[in-house]
Design an enzyme around this catalytic site. Structure first.
Site, PDB file in Angstrom:
ATOM      1  N   ASP A  66       0.813  -1.214   0.000  1.00 44.56           N
ATOM      2  CA  ASP A  66       0.000   0.000   0.000  1.00 44.56           C
ATOM      3  C   ASP A  66       0.849   1.268   0.000  1.00 44.56           C
ATOM      4  O   ASP A  66       2.062   1.208   0.210  1.00 44.56           O
ATOM      5  CB  ASP A  66      -0.974   0.011   1.196  1.00 44.56           C
ATOM      6  CG  ASP A  66      -0.331  -0.472   2.492  1.00 44.56           C
ATOM      7  OD1 ASP A  66       0.906  -0.494   2.575  1.00 44.56           O
ATOM      8  OD2 ASP A  66      -1.072  -0.816   3.424  1.00 44.56           O
ATOM      9  N   ASN A 135      -8.279  -1.819  13.912  1.00 43.90           N
ATOM     10  CA  ASN A 135      -9.663  -2.101  13.488  1.00 43.90           C
ATOM     11  C   ASN A 135      -9.737  -3.341  12.597  1.00 43.90           C
ATOM     12  O   ASN A 135     -10.768  -3.604  11.990  1.00 43.90           O
ATOM     13  CB  ASN A 135     -10.256  -0.881  12.759  1.00 43.90           C
ATOM     14  CG  ASN A 135      -9.500  -0.568  11.467  1.00 43.90           C
ATOM     15  OD1 ASN A 135      -8.510  -1.222  11.137  1.00 43.90           O
ATOM     16  ND2 ASN A 135      -9.960   0.431  10.734  1.00 43.90           N
ATOM     17  N   HIS A 137      -7.853  -3.933   9.850  1.00 44.41           N
ATOM     18  CA  HIS A 137      -7.487  -3.792   8.432  1.00 44.41           C
ATOM     19  C   HIS A 137      -6.212  -4.569   8.131  1.00 44.41           C
ATOM     20  O   HIS A 137      -5.352  -4.739   8.997  1.00 44.41           O
ATOM     21  CB  HIS A 137      -7.379  -2.321   7.994  1.00 44.41           C
ATOM     22  CG  HIS A 137      -6.200  -1.556   8.486  1.00 44.41           C
ATOM     23  ND1 HIS A 137      -6.277  -0.245   8.918  1.00 44.41           N
ATOM     24  CD2 HIS A 137      -4.883  -1.884   8.614  1.00 44.41           C
ATOM     25  CE1 HIS A 137      -5.076   0.179   9.268  1.00 44.41           C
ATOM     26  NE2 HIS A 137      -4.214  -0.801   9.101  1.00 44.41           N
ATOM     27  N   GLU A 142      -9.995  -1.472   4.761  1.00 44.83           N
ATOM     28  CA  GLU A 142     -10.691  -1.130   5.992  1.00 44.83           C
ATOM     29  C   GLU A 142     -11.935  -2.008   6.165  1.00 44.83           C
ATOM     30  O   GLU A 142     -12.398  -2.640   5.194  1.00 44.83           O
ATOM     31  CB  GLU A 142     -11.108   0.354   5.942  1.00 44.83           C
ATOM     32  CG  GLU A 142      -9.941   1.331   5.808  1.00 44.83           C
ATOM     33  CD  GLU A 142      -9.177   1.555   7.126  1.00 44.83           C
ATOM     34  OE1 GLU A 142      -9.129   0.665   7.990  1.00 44.83           O
ATOM     35  OE2 GLU A 142      -8.601   2.658   7.274  1.00 44.83           O
TER      36      GLU A 142
HETATM   37  C1  F6R Z   1       1.247  -1.017   6.157  1.00 39.10           C
HETATM   38  C2  F6R Z   1      -0.010  -1.756   6.266  1.00 39.10           C
HETATM   39  C3  F6R Z   1      -0.875  -1.601   7.478  1.00 39.10           C
HETATM   40  C4  F6R Z   1      -0.100  -1.824   8.783  1.00 39.10           C
HETATM   41  C5  F6R Z   1      -1.033  -1.726   9.973  1.00 39.10           C
HETATM   42  C6  F6R Z   1      -0.295  -1.895  11.283  1.00 39.10           C
HETATM   43  O1  F6R Z   1       1.900  -1.333   4.945  1.00 39.10           O
HETATM   44  O2  F6R Z   1      -0.339  -2.461   5.379  1.00 39.10           O
HETATM   45  O3  F6R Z   1      -1.926  -2.532   7.390  1.00 39.10           O
HETATM   46  O4  F6R Z   1       0.489  -3.091   8.746  1.00 39.10           O
HETATM   47  O5  F6R Z   1      -1.671  -0.480   9.965  1.00 39.10           O
HETATM   48  O6  F6R Z   1       0.580  -0.840  11.491  1.00 39.10           O
HETATM   49  P1  F6R Z   1       1.643  -0.870  12.687  1.00 39.10           P
HETATM   50  O7  F6R Z   1       2.616  -1.957  12.357  1.00 39.10           O
HETATM   51  O8  F6R Z   1       2.280   0.483  12.697  1.00 39.10           O
HETATM   52  O9  F6R Z   1       0.875  -1.167  13.910  1.00 39.10           O
END
Ligand code: F6R
Length: 258
Positions: A66, A135, A137, A142
Site C-alpha cells: 500500500d 480495526n 485492516h 478497511e
Molecule cells: C502497512 C499496512 C498496514 C499496517 C497496519 C499496522 O503497509 O499495510 O496494514 O500493517 O496499519 O501498522 P503498525 O505496524 O504500525 O501497527
C-alpha cells in the site's frame, strides 16, 4: 493458527530466516511486503541475515501492499521512503524488481488493476507479510471492504487516521486516502504471515481469533487460507484463548525437520 513468541524480535528473527532462506535458494520468489512499525525489526534482521550470507537477489521480486495518496515518494512518511530506508537501500535490488503503488497522484482504476495483473504475470505472491490495524485492516483494506477486491483506492477510516497520525509531526499532513492491494490479491498469496506485536493489538487479535469470517473484520479472510500464520508476541497474545494458540518453538522444530 496463532503462534505465540516471547518478543517482537523473536518473531522478526523467525520471519527474517524464512525470507533469507528464499534468498539463498535462488528460485524465483515473489514477496508481498508491508510497512509500518511492526515490520521494522523484521527488515532489520533480514538485512543482518543478508550481511552474513550475501547472495544474488536477481530472482526476488517485491510488491508493496500500500501507499498513501497525496505524498511524494520523497516524503519521509511515504511508504516508498520507508521501504528505501528500512530495506531497499541495504540490499542489491534494482528498480525493476521493486513494485510500489504510486500515491503521488490519484491512481486511475486501470493503474490500480495494473498492479494486480503484474502480480499474476509473475505467478502470484509466494509469501505475503502483513501487519494488522487496530480495526482489523490488512493492507489498507478497511472494515467493510469486499473480499473480492483487487488493488483499489480507499478512504482511510477515522481509527486508522488516528493511529497513524503518530508518525506525522504535522498531523494535518496525515492523508485521507491510500491505494492498497485488495483482499482478493492478498488472499491469493501462497503463504501469508500476519504479525501483531504490542498490547495495543491484543483486543483485535482476540476478536480475530473468535470472529466468523466476515467483511467487517478484513483480516478474518485469512482464517480460510490454508497457509496463513498469525504470529503474536506475548503482549498481543494477552487476550487470546491459550487453547487455540501454539508455542513458537513448535514452528522452529517444524522448520528444522523440513
Ligand atoms: C502497512 C499496512 C498496514 C499496517 C497496519 C499496522 O503497509 O499495510 O496494514 O500493517 O496499519 O501498522 P503498525 O505496524 O504500525 O501497527
Amino acid at each position: 493458527m496463532f503462534y505465540v513468541f516471547p518478543r517482537p524480535e523473536d518473531i522478526a528473527h523467525y520471519v527474517s530466516i524464512q525470507i533469507g532462506q528464499r534468498f539463498i535458494r535462488n528460485n524465483k520468489v515473489v514477496l508481498g511486503l508491508a510497512t509500518s512499525s511492526t515490520m521494522k525489526p523484521v527488515y532489520a534482521q533480514l538485512i543482518e541475515f543478508y550481511r552474513q550470507r550475501p547472495c544474488s537477489l536477481d530472482h526476488v521480486h517485491c510488491f508493496n501492499l500500500d501507499e498513501y495518496i497525496g505524498l511524494k515518494a520523497e516524503h519521509p512518511q511515504s511508504y516508498a521512503a520507508y521501504m528505501q530506508k528500512h530495506l531497499y537501500q541495504h540490499l542489491p535490488f534494482v528498480n525493476d524488481q521493486l513494485y510500489l503503488p504510486c500515491g503521488q497522484h490519484w491512481p486511475t482504476e486501470a493503474q490500480c488493476l495494473e498492479i494486480s495483473k503484474k502480480i499474476k504475470s509473475l505467478g502470484g505472491i509466494d509469501l505475503q507479510l502483513l501487519g494488522i490495524g487496530t480495526n482489523g485492516h490488512i493492507g489498507f483494506n478497511e472494515p467493510g471492504t469486499s473480499f473480492h477486491s483487487r488493488t483499489h483506492v480507499v478512504t482511510l477510516s477515522e481509527q486508522t487516521r488516528k493511529d497513524n497520525s503518530r508518525f506525522f509531526t504535522d498531523k494535518n499532513e496525515m492523508p485521507t486516502h491510500a491505494v492498497t492491494l485488495g483482499l482478493k490479491d492478498i488472499s491469493e498469496a501462497k503463504e501469508v504471515y500476519l504479525l501483531a506485536t504490542g498490547k495495543q493489538k491484543a483486543p483485535i487479535m482476540a476478536q480475530l481469533q473468535q470472529a466468523e469470517i466476515t467483511e467487517t473484520l478484513p483480516a478474518s479472510i485469512l482464517k480460510k487460507h490454508p497457509n496463513a500464520f498469525f504470529f503474536v508476541d506475548k503482549d498481543a497474545a494477552e487476550q487470546l484463548d491459550p487453547a487455540q494458540c501454539t508455542d513458537y518453538r513448535f514452528l522452529l522444530e517444524r522448520s528444522k525437520s523440513s
